[in-house]
Design a protein around this motif. Sequence first.
Motif, mmCIF file in Angstrom:
data_model
loop_
_atom_site.group_PDB
_atom_site.id
_atom_site.type_symbol
_atom_site.label_atom_id
_atom_site.label_comp_id
_atom_site.label_asym_id
_atom_site.label_seq_id
_atom_site.Cartn_x
_atom_site.Cartn_y
_atom_site.Cartn_z
ATOM 1 N N MET A 1 0.940 -1.190 -0.031
ATOM 2 C CA MET A 1 0.049 0.021 -0.059
ATOM 3 C C MET A 1 0.928 1.122 -0.072
ATOM 4 O O MET A 1 1.800 1.443 0.774
ATOM 5 N N ALA A 2 0.845 2.046 -0.948
ATOM 6 C CA ALA A 2 1.557 3.309 -1.105
ATOM 7 C C ALA A 2 1.258 4.194 0.133
ATOM 8 O O ALA A 2 0.075 4.442 0.512
ATOM 9 N N SER A 3 2.160 4.901 0.625
ATOM 10 C CA SER A 3 2.097 5.650 1.720
ATOM 11 C C SER A 3 1.682 7.182 1.186
ATOM 12 O O SER A 3 2.154 7.729 0.002
ATOM 13 N N ASN A 4 0.836 7.799 1.872
ATOM 14 C CA ASN A 4 0.393 9.061 1.532
ATOM 15 C C ASN A 4 1.155 10.445 2.060
ATOM 16 O O ASN A 4 0.962 11.419 1.725
ATOM 17 N N VAL A 5 2.289 9.973 2.591
ATOM 18 C CA VAL A 5 3.168 10.984 3.432
ATOM 19 C C VAL A 5 4.058 11.565 2.425
ATOM 20 O O VAL A 5 4.821 10.847 1.569
ATOM 21 N N PRO A 6 4.211 12.785 1.931
ATOM 22 C CA PRO A 6 4.865 13.382 0.911
ATOM 23 C C PRO A 6 6.541 13.297 1.017
ATOM 24 O O PRO A 6 6.841 13.493 2.390
ATOM 25 N N ARG A 7 7.248 13.092 0.337
ATOM 26 C CA ARG A 7 8.674 12.605 0.692
ATOM 27 C C ARG A 7 9.301 14.248 0.629
ATOM 28 O O ARG A 7 8.825 14.915 0.045
ATOM 29 N N GLN A 8 10.096 14.120 1.652
ATOM 30 C CA GLN A 8 10.828 15.686 1.933
ATOM 31 C C GLN A 8 11.859 15.687 1.065
ATOM 32 O O GLN A 8 12.730 14.656 0.381
ATOM 33 N N PRO A 9 12.069 16.773 0.252
ATOM 34 C CA PRO A 9 13.210 17.354 -0.341
ATOM 35 C C PRO A 9 14.432 17.030 0.089
ATOM 36 O O PRO A 9 14.458 17.385 1.336
ATOM 37 N N GLU A 10 15.594 16.733 -0.406
ATOM 38 C CA GLU A 10 16.840 16.484 0.113
ATOM 39 C C GLU A 10 17.252 17.975 0.229
ATOM 40 O O GLU A 10 17.006 18.972 -0.301
ATOM 41 N N LYS A 11 18.425 17.963 1.218
ATOM 42 C CA LYS A 11 18.830 19.157 1.826
ATOM 43 C C LYS A 11 20.411 19.395 1.353
ATOM 44 O O LYS A 11 21.189 18.470 0.934
ATOM 45 N N ILE A 12 20.573 20.713 0.979
ATOM 46 C CA ILE A 12 21.983 20.774 0.402
ATOM 47 C C ILE A 12 22.531 22.045 1.548
ATOM 48 O O ILE A 12 21.767 22.675 2.281
ATOM 49 N N SER A 13 23.848 22.200 1.571
ATOM 50 C CA SER A 13 24.502 23.251 2.413
ATOM 51 C C SER A 13 24.584 24.515 1.732
ATOM 52 O O SER A 13 25.040 24.272 0.426
ATOM 53 N N ALA A 14 24.333 25.348 2.179
ATOM 54 C CA ALA A 14 24.317 26.579 1.625
ATOM 55 C C ALA A 14 24.790 27.657 2.389
ATOM 56 O O ALA A 14 24.496 28.113 3.629
ATOM 57 N N ASP A 15 26.237 28.297 1.853
ATOM 58 C CA ASP A 15 27.043 29.300 2.877
ATOM 59 C C ASP A 15 26.674 30.707 2.209
ATOM 60 O O ASP A 15 26.936 31.034 1.285
ATOM 61 N N CYS A 16 26.210 31.622 3.401
ATOM 62 C CA CYS A 16 26.043 32.815 3.272
ATOM 63 C C CYS A 16 27.253 33.618 2.405
ATOM 64 O O CYS A 16 28.191 33.615 3.172
ATOM 65 N N PRO A 17 27.115 34.389 1.436
ATOM 66 C CA PRO A 17 28.266 35.258 0.940
ATOM 67 C C PRO A 17 28.531 36.252 1.620
ATOM 68 O O PRO A 17 29.609 36.780 1.438
ATOM 69 N N HIS A 18 27.511 36.892 2.390
ATOM 70 C CA HIS A 18 27.841 37.778 3.424
ATOM 71 C C HIS A 18 28.691 37.585 4.556
ATOM 72 O O HIS A 18 29.500 38.388 5.026
ATOM 73 N N CYS A 19 28.046 36.613 5.286
ATOM 74 C CA CYS A 19 28.925 36.331 6.712
ATOM 75 C C CYS A 19 29.552 35.063 6.724
ATOM 76 O O CYS A 19 30.187 34.654 7.757
ATOM 77 N N GLY A 20 29.295 34.040 5.777
ATOM 78 C CA GLY A 20 30.057 32.822 5.844
ATOM 79 C C GLY A 20 29.036 31.630 6.382
ATOM 80 O O GLY A 20 29.474 30.720 6.590
ATOM 81 N N PHE A 21 28.082 32.236 7.162
ATOM 82 C CA PHE A 21 27.235 31.172 7.911
ATOM 83 C C PHE A 21 26.656 30.243 6.942
ATOM 84 O O PHE A 21 26.106 30.214 5.942
ATOM 85 N N SER A 22 26.721 28.827 7.613
ATOM 86 C CA SER A 22 26.480 27.698 6.731
ATOM 87 C C SER A 22 25.091 27.187 7.206
ATOM 88 O O SER A 22 24.910 26.870 8.481
ATOM 89 N N GLN A 23 24.053 27.080 6.283
ATOM 90 C CA GLN A 23 22.883 26.322 6.880
ATOM 91 C C GLN A 23 22.185 25.466 5.714
ATOM 92 O O GLN A 23 22.757 25.504 4.485
ATOM 93 N N LEU A 24 21.315 24.536 6.149
ATOM 94 C CA LEU A 24 20.875 23.705 5.255
ATOM 95 C C LEU A 24 19.594 24.078 4.601
ATOM 96 O O LEU A 24 18.669 24.726 5.210
ATOM 97 N N GLU A 25 19.599 24.022 3.178
ATOM 98 C CA GLU A 25 18.180 24.533 2.555
ATOM 99 C C GLU A 25 17.749 23.380 1.578
ATOM 100 O O GLU A 25 18.358 22.587 1.362
ATOM 101 N N SER A 26 16.461 23.268 1.166
ATOM 102 C CA SER A 26 15.971 22.485 0.264
ATOM 103 C C SER A 26 16.824 22.550 -1.201
ATOM 104 O O SER A 26 17.139 23.524 -1.632
ATOM 105 N N ALA A 27 17.050 21.318 -1.752
ATOM 106 C CA ALA A 27 17.691 21.056 -2.990
ATOM 107 C C ALA A 27 17.033 21.907 -4.056
ATOM 108 O O ALA A 27 17.455 22.202 -5.043
ATOM 109 N N ILE A 28 15.695 22.185 -4.030
ATOM 110 C CA ILE A 28 14.929 22.888 -5.090
ATOM 111 C C ILE A 28 14.759 24.284 -4.910
ATOM 112 O O ILE A 28 14.221 24.940 -5.473
#
Length: 279
Positions: A1-28
Amino acid sequence: MASNVPRQPEKISADCPHCGFSQLESAIAKTTFCRKCGQHYSIERLLAKEAASLKAPSFFERLTKAVGGEKERTIQCHSCGHRQVVSTSAQSSLCPGCGSYIDLRDFKIDGAFGRSIQTQGEVKITAKGDLTSAHIGCGSARIEGKVRGHIVCTGEVSVKIQGKLAGTIDTEKLTIEKKCDVEFVRPVKARAVAIVGKALAVVHCDGCVTVEKGGILGGTIYAKAVNFEHGGIFIGQLRIGQMDFDLPDTAGVPAELLDEDADDLLPRVPARPSTAHRA
């Protein structure tokens, strides 16, 4: 039976070009706001710029590896320090000690690059490369361009530049190559140091500092042992023996704070060494 729970998008690391802070964001995701400084920036533009800076291995490099055949090398886990032997053709591995994922890819930087790197492969910054990152973990490194950040290397770091190097280096072995004339803005920490070219630095060495024939080293040296070959020159202050070499931790410091114009986070290299030694 197929699950109705939507699949979460993959995360990528995004480093802020202004302060260098690294945070996870959706790949899309295309744009985002920095959770530290609040500045808005384009993830797409950042990834495209970094992708253009990374050079794939040349045909000659791929041919050399193929002709050399299957070989093995020893790597060290950045998390727990466990050592293991892997194939030179492997792209990744798992640490038998702590189970951490270990990236084994090589990075060749030929332009502006601002993301963190964690690999047991080689990080090469070419003469056109400009690496700005709060943390660069690698198995080996070759520096020919600009570096602003904190390099932690479990193998050898080779330096061949003309001018100042603003980043901090913590490595097993540091080699200053022939025709290199570098000034380390901040202290260098290593288990072994070999000087073939010219360098001005504050060096904290747990092992031996060797100034080879034609090499010139200036600054302040803290080491367990020194070796001046015939023709090697040292100008500065020298302390030999058992001592603690703990340096302030800059691994979590934003990359832009390690620039040449930033306030001092670590003591700088003295401009005028006081004593001289010629082998």
